[in-house]
Write a protein that holds these residues in place. Sequence first.
Motif, short mmCIF file in Angstrom:
data_model
loop_
_atom_site.label_atom_id
_atom_site.label_comp_id
_atom_site.label_asym_id
_atom_site.label_seq_id
_atom_site.Cartn_x
_atom_site.Cartn_y
_atom_site.Cartn_z
N GLY A 170 68.25 49.18 37.71
CA GLY A 170 68.75 50.15 38.67
C GLY A 170 67.68 50.92 39.40
O GLY A 170 67.98 51.81 40.20
N ALA A 171 66.41 50.62 39.12
CA ALA A 171 65.32 51.35 39.76
C ALA A 171 64.17 50.40 40.06
O ALA A 171 63.88 49.49 39.29
CB ALA A 171 64.85 52.49 38.87
N SER A 172 63.53 50.63 41.17
CA SER A 172 62.32 49.88 41.52
C SER A 172 61.34 50.82 42.20
O SER A 172 61.72 51.82 42.81
CB SER A 172 62.64 48.68 42.43
N LEU A 173 60.06 50.49 42.10
CA LEU A 173 59.02 51.37 42.61
C LEU A 173 57.85 50.51 43.08
O LEU A 173 57.45 49.56 42.42
CB LEU A 173 58.54 52.32 41.49
N VAL A 174 57.29 50.87 44.24
CA VAL A 174 56.11 50.20 44.77
C VAL A 174 54.99 51.23 44.92
O VAL A 174 55.16 52.22 45.64
CB VAL A 174 56.38 49.51 46.12
N PHE A 175 53.88 50.99 44.24
CA PHE A 175 52.69 51.82 44.40
C PHE A 175 51.71 51.09 45.31
O PHE A 175 51.43 49.91 45.11
CB PHE A 175 52.02 52.08 43.05
N TYR A 184 58.51 54.99 36.78
CA TYR A 184 57.35 55.86 37.01
C TYR A 184 56.32 55.71 35.89
O TYR A 184 55.11 55.61 36.14
CB TYR A 184 57.79 57.32 37.11
N GLU A 185 56.80 55.69 34.67
CA GLU A 185 55.89 55.59 33.53
C GLU A 185 55.16 54.24 33.52
O GLU A 185 53.94 54.18 33.30
CB GLU A 185 56.66 55.79 32.23
N ALA A 186 55.90 53.18 33.76
CA ALA A 186 55.30 51.85 33.73
C ALA A 186 54.31 51.66 34.88
O ALA A 186 53.25 51.06 34.71
CB ALA A 186 56.39 50.78 33.80
N SER A 187 54.63 52.18 36.05
CA SER A 187 53.74 52.05 37.19
C SER A 187 52.43 52.81 36.96
O SER A 187 51.34 52.29 37.25
CB SER A 187 54.42 52.58 38.45
N ARG A 188 52.51 54.02 36.42
CA ARG A 188 51.29 54.77 36.12
C ARG A 188 50.45 54.05 35.07
O ARG A 188 49.22 53.98 35.19
CB ARG A 188 51.64 56.18 35.64
N TYR A 189 51.10 53.51 34.06
CA TYR A 189 50.38 52.75 33.03
C TYR A 189 49.64 51.57 33.67
O TYR A 189 48.48 51.31 33.37
CB TYR A 189 51.36 52.25 31.98
N ALA A 190 50.32 50.85 34.57
CA ALA A 190 49.73 49.66 35.17
C ALA A 190 48.48 49.99 35.98
O ALA A 190 47.46 49.30 35.87
CB ALA A 190 50.76 48.95 36.06
N ILE A 191 48.52 51.04 36.81
CA ILE A 191 47.35 51.35 37.61
C ILE A 191 46.20 51.86 36.76
O ILE A 191 45.03 51.54 36.99
CB ILE A 191 47.68 52.33 38.76
N GLU A 192 46.49 52.64 35.72
CA GLU A 192 45.42 53.13 34.87
C GLU A 192 44.77 52.00 34.08
O GLU A 192 43.54 51.97 33.91
CB GLU A 192 45.94 54.21 33.91
N LYS A 193 45.56 51.04 33.61
CA LYS A 193 44.99 49.89 32.91
C LYS A 193 44.19 49.01 33.86
O LYS A 193 43.14 48.48 33.49
CB LYS A 193 46.11 49.07 32.25
N LEU A 194 44.68 48.87 35.08
CA LEU A 194 43.95 48.09 36.07
C LEU A 194 42.58 48.69 36.31
O LEU A 194 41.56 47.99 36.31
CB LEU A 194 44.76 48.02 37.37
N LYS A 195 42.53 50.00 36.50
CA LYS A 195 41.27 50.69 36.76
C LYS A 195 40.30 50.54 35.59
O LYS A 195 39.08 50.48 35.78
CB LYS A 195 41.53 52.17 37.03
N ALA A 196 40.82 50.49 34.37
CA ALA A 196 39.96 50.46 33.18
C ALA A 196 39.51 49.06 32.80
O ALA A 196 38.38 48.87 32.33
CB ALA A 196 40.71 51.10 32.00
N ASP A 197 40.37 48.04 33.00
CA ASP A 197 40.14 46.74 32.36
C ASP A 197 39.92 45.56 33.30
O ASP A 197 39.37 44.54 32.87
CB ASP A 197 41.34 46.39 31.47
#
Length: 237
Positions: A118-123, A196-209
């Motif tokens: 029921g929700a989608s988000l594009v960063f 929101y939580e999953a999107s923030r996790y994804a960008i932070e992991k991308l930046k780190a790894d």
Amino acid sequence: MQINIRLFAGLAELFSASSLKFQAPEAPLTAGGLKALLAAAYPEAAQQIHTSLVAIDHEYAPDETPVTEDSEVALIPPVSGGEPAVADGETADGMFIITGRPLNAEALLDKVLDQNHGASLVFVGTTREMTGDQLTTALHYEAYTPMALAKLQEIGNDVRSRWNANCAIAHRTGLVGLKEASVIIAVSAAHRDICYEASRYAIEKLKADVPVWKKDINESGEVWLGSDPKAKAYKSL
């Protein structure tokens, strides 16, 4: 034994090459031992070598990891920089993309949409002109494509296992001008708070790894972001 070592970002610039053939003592040789030998052999690059990580067969390698002549070895500087573009690539399912072409947010979102979500988000991370009083004219990205795709897929798997959410990620290489997208992350989930939580996790992991580097091109010259402790990492985000 001869070890073929791939180089990226500031190290590639320092050696004026994208790879290095290094004659090492016979086995056993470890990742940590290889770094020590390289630093001793190339003192002018010792600082950059010491702050880099070793990757073997597209995985970050602890110091004790064995190195053989058959290993695909890469020296990974601190991530977030960039210089020459590399070949496009994507995972077999098309969910994770490294490309020198402009990114398409709508197409990436379509990959994650689910009739039970029921929700989608594009960063969208874009190049901005000003950071403090420093003016940027463009960013230039480089990626270690096979390993970057593997790490992006790991992020997607983490998002699915932790939140039962879908995740797709596309990242640019090459020159990225002002207001252009350098990275897009699309997520869909059952509810908006999970998105929101999953999107923030994804960008932070991308930046780190994820082994992606970029160079800030500005009126004063060029600077590697991530390798310069005074530079702000991942400026576009």
